[in-house]
Enzyme design. Structure first.
Site, PDB file in Angstrom:
ATOM      1  N   LYS A 144      -6.024  -9.685   6.202  1.00 54.92           N
ATOM      2  CA  LYS A 144      -4.888  -8.769   6.353  1.00 54.92           C
ATOM      3  C   LYS A 144      -3.922  -9.376   7.355  1.00 54.92           C
ATOM      4  O   LYS A 144      -4.332 -10.192   8.195  1.00 54.92           O
ATOM      5  CB  LYS A 144      -5.371  -7.415   6.883  1.00 54.92           C
ATOM      6  CG  LYS A 144      -4.405  -6.279   6.635  1.00 54.92           C
ATOM      7  CD  LYS A 144      -4.618  -5.689   5.260  1.00 54.92           C
ATOM      8  CE  LYS A 144      -3.680  -4.545   4.961  1.00 54.92           C
ATOM      9  NZ  LYS A 144      -4.078  -3.886   3.712  1.00 54.92           N
ATOM     10  N   ASP A 169       1.914  -4.619   1.396  1.00 55.56           N
ATOM     11  CA  ASP A 169       1.290  -3.455   2.030  1.00 55.56           C
ATOM     12  C   ASP A 169       2.450  -2.591   2.527  1.00 55.56           C
ATOM     13  O   ASP A 169       3.564  -2.713   2.007  1.00 55.56           O
ATOM     14  CB  ASP A 169       0.352  -3.923   3.165  1.00 55.56           C
ATOM     15  CG  ASP A 169      -0.565  -2.806   3.641  1.00 55.56           C
ATOM     16  OD1 ASP A 169      -1.486  -2.447   2.908  1.00 55.56           O
ATOM     17  OD2 ASP A 169      -0.358  -2.272   4.747  1.00 55.56           O
TER      18      ASP A 169
HETATM   19  P1  NAD Z   1       4.926   3.910   0.633  1.00 56.77           P
HETATM   20  O1  NAD Z   1       5.657   3.413   1.816  1.00 56.77           O
HETATM   21  O2  NAD Z   1       5.426   3.589  -0.734  1.00 56.77           O
HETATM   22  O3  NAD Z   1       4.812   5.534   0.702  1.00 56.77           O
HETATM   23  C1  NAD Z   1       4.382   6.222   1.823  1.00 56.77           C
HETATM   24  C2  NAD Z   1       4.746   7.689   1.634  1.00 56.77           C
HETATM   25  O4  NAD Z   1       4.197   8.441   2.716  1.00 56.77           O
HETATM   26  C3  NAD Z   1       6.240   7.977   1.618  1.00 56.77           C
HETATM   27  O5  NAD Z   1       6.520   8.952   0.637  1.00 56.77           O
HETATM   28  C4  NAD Z   1       6.489   8.571   3.011  1.00 56.77           C
HETATM   29  O6  NAD Z   1       7.590   9.481   3.016  1.00 56.77           O
HETATM   30  C5  NAD Z   1       5.196   9.335   3.199  1.00 56.77           C
HETATM   31  N1  NAD Z   1       4.928   9.684   4.589  1.00 56.77           N
HETATM   32  C6  NAD Z   1       5.086   8.934   5.701  1.00 56.77           C
HETATM   33  N2  NAD Z   1       4.743   9.657   6.778  1.00 56.77           N
HETATM   34  C7  NAD Z   1       4.340  10.875   6.330  1.00 56.77           C
HETATM   35  C8  NAD Z   1       3.867  12.046   6.938  1.00 56.77           C
HETATM   36  N3  NAD Z   1       3.744  12.138   8.267  1.00 56.77           N
HETATM   37  N4  NAD Z   1       3.526  13.105   6.164  1.00 56.77           N
HETATM   38  C9  NAD Z   1       3.655  13.040   4.821  1.00 56.77           C
HETATM   39  N5  NAD Z   1       4.104  11.956   4.185  1.00 56.77           N
HETATM   40  C10 NAD Z   1       4.448  10.895   4.932  1.00 56.77           C
HETATM   41  O7  NAD Z   1       3.421   3.419   0.845  1.00 56.77           O
HETATM   42  P2  NAD Z   1       2.294   3.280  -0.274  1.00 56.77           P
HETATM   43  O8  NAD Z   1       2.295   1.907  -0.812  1.00 56.77           O
HETATM   44  O9  NAD Z   1       2.382   4.449  -1.202  1.00 56.77           O
HETATM   45  O10 NAD Z   1       0.983   3.394   0.644  1.00 56.77           O
HETATM   46  C11 NAD Z   1       0.485   4.646   1.085  1.00 56.77           C
HETATM   47  C12 NAD Z   1      -0.888   4.433   1.692  1.00 56.77           C
HETATM   48  O11 NAD Z   1      -1.768   3.853   0.720  1.00 56.77           O
HETATM   49  C13 NAD Z   1      -0.945   3.496   2.904  1.00 56.77           C
HETATM   50  O12 NAD Z   1      -1.937   3.974   3.791  1.00 56.77           O
HETATM   51  C14 NAD Z   1      -1.396   2.170   2.309  1.00 56.77           C
HETATM   52  O13 NAD Z   1      -2.064   1.358   3.256  1.00 56.77           O
HETATM   53  C15 NAD Z   1      -2.353   2.670   1.246  1.00 56.77           C
HETATM   54  N6  NAD Z   1      -2.596   1.698   0.178  1.00 56.77           N
HETATM   55  C16 NAD Z   1      -1.578   1.258  -0.588  1.00 56.77           C
HETATM   56  C17 NAD Z   1      -1.839   0.361  -1.623  1.00 56.77           C
HETATM   57  C18 NAD Z   1      -0.740  -0.101  -2.542  1.00 56.77           C
HETATM   58  O14 NAD Z   1      -1.056  -0.785  -3.526  1.00 56.77           O
HETATM   59  N7  NAD Z   1       0.506   0.257  -2.312  1.00 56.77           N
HETATM   60  C19 NAD Z   1      -3.138  -0.117  -1.836  1.00 56.77           C
HETATM   61  C20 NAD Z   1      -4.166   0.363  -1.022  1.00 56.77           C
HETATM   62  C21 NAD Z   1      -3.885   1.283  -0.022  1.00 56.77           C
END
Ligand code: NAD
Length: 437
Positions: free
Chosen positions: A107, A147
């Protein structure tokens, strides 16, 4: 300051120790996994568009390559720290073992708020980061991916900079690329779809009909949107949604998710996206019997399933007590603190842990890497079928182990990953230190 319960590195080590004890794992392997194999910290000089200069910090942690080249995302966020990246790299080792791909865990990230940089600044910073990482990344060494706050464009800059230094045929150095630059069909949906597959497989085991279940999702980004969409397609009634600015609760079920996506795109936020027909408006709130909620309240709604898909530590000892759902699908990484996890266990809430629930993303990243390495290009249907089979197998194995040992899904997921690592470890050179004499 983070306490023990919410410090991601200490929390992940507590899980490792617990699983190691239950399985009586070789202490040398546990010691090996309790420190990353390599920690890289780099300084990143950045010239801003206005000529000002500053120096930022970047990290890449290569946790373990017992199963294959290191693999894991790059995060751009002001809170990126060594502890956070270390914990996430360890979780990648466990996740990749659990989902059964021949890749290790890594990471990385940069401590920066990318929203304060122009696109040109972001590109310069990413290219500098790639040069600093140099030959410690590579298609058969360490393969970064997107990420938080990094995306396909950022990956295409890395691939391009790497190609300039190391030559052609190196496109597999990163995954999550745009389709035209060697990306895979199905990668954008993969994490959310994988989570939906995992949940549906668990519901089947529990003898529950998805069409009779309700769910609320925190976070409406890539992961939250997709998991909500695919679950709605499978008949689950999505009644609550939120992003960072606010949310909506409609007991009868929200409109179709794609419509809400369009509404959020137009307004820039999700709050007020009450839809009737093809029109979404705050004024339709009473028509659809809806109510505004806060981003935190979405996790406390009277639903069967809650889905944290936003940030770390969103379920803490304070709100865990108020959770009414009987299932938590952890789509975010480490959304539950240690003490909250204990409260949920006592309340008999089933937690489908992050390393299982969100493993679909890295599974399809592996498919992308495989296609690049073998000069293949798969259909979306093939990608989804393979993802379905990987998620089902992982759920089966974890569920079986949890029944056999009488442990939670999280404990079983760590145990299953550890078993797979132990198998590979037996023939690993590090397990026979004498070879190094
Ligand atoms: P992203 O940036 O596309 O979306 C994040 C969302 O969370 C946004 O809608 C944002 O407004 C919302 N958010 C932020 N703070 C918030 C709060 N306090 N309350 C409610 N909503 C809030 O990110 P993503 O790619 O969707 O990733 C989300 C999570 O999933 C992260 O923890 C990431 O590590 C995990 N993840 C993502 C992937 C991937 O393929 N994208 C893979 C594994 C894990």
């Amino acid at each position: 300051m983070t306490n023990l319960s919410s410090n991601p590195w200490q929390r992940s080590q507590a899980e490792l120790t617990k699983a190691g004890k239950l399985l009586n794992i070789d202490p040398l392997l546990l010691a090996h996994l309790s420190e990353p194999e390599r920690i890289i910290e780099v300084s990143l000089p950045l010239v801003r568009d206005n000529g000002e200069k500053e120096v930022l910090k970047g990290y890449r942690i290569q946790h373990s390559n017992i199963l294959g080249p290191y693999k894991g995302g790059l995060r751009y966020h002001p809170q990126v720290s060594m502890d956070e990246v270390k914990a996430l790299s360890f979780l990648m080792t466990m996740k990749n073992a659990l989902i059964n791909i021949p890749l290790g865990g890594g990471k990385g990230g940069i401590t920066v708020d990318p929203k304060k940089l122009s696109e040109r600044e972001l590109e310069r910073l990413t290219r500098m980061f790639t040069r600093r990482l140099g030959n410690i990344i590579g298609p058969e060494i360490d393969i970064p991916a997107p990420d938080v706050n990094t995306n396909a464009i950022v990956m295409s800059w890395i691939a391009d900079e790497y190609r300039k230094i190391f030559g052609e045929n190196t496109v597999a150095v990163v995954t999550g690329k745009p389709l035209a630059q060697g990306g895979s069909l199905g990668r954008p949906e993969a994490t959310g779809l994988g989570g939906a597959y995992a949940l549906l497989a668990i519901l089947k085991k529990l003898g529950k009909d998805p069409k009779k279940m309700t769910a609320a999702v925190q976070g409406f980004g890539n992961v939250g949107r997709n998991v909500a969409y695919f679950l709605q397609q499978a008949g689950v009634r999505i009644v609550g949604l939120s992003d960072s600015k606010g949310g909506i609760y409609i007991p009868g079920g929200v409109a179709d998710i794609e419509q809400i996506e369009r509404c959020k795109e137009q307004k820039g936020y999700l709050a007020g996206c009450y839809c009737v027909g093809s029109v979404c408006d705050i004024n339709y709130k009473t028509k659809v019997n809806g109510r505004d909620i806060s981003p935190a309240e979405v996790l406390e709604l009277p639903v069967d399933i809650i889905i944290p898909a936003a940030l770390e530590n969103s379920i803490t000892k304070d709100n865990a007590k108020k959770i009414q759902a009987s299932i938590v699908l952890e789509m975010a990484n480490t959304p539950t603190t240690l003490d909250a996890d204990e409260i949920l266990r006592k309340k008999n809430v089933m937690v489908i842990p992050d390393i299982l629930a969100n493993a679909g993303g890295v599974a399809v990243s592996y498919f992308e890497w495989y296609q690049n390495m073998h000069h293949e290009s798969w259909t979306k249907d093939k990608v989804f079928k393979k993802l379905h089979s990987k998620m089902n197998r992982a759920v089966d194995s974890v569920y079986k182990l949890s029944e056999e040992y009488g442990v939670t899904q999280r404990e079983a997921a760590f145990m299953f990953a550890l078993k797979r690592l132990e198998k590979a470890w037996k023939t690993h050179p590090m397990a026979q230190p004498i070879l190094y004499e």
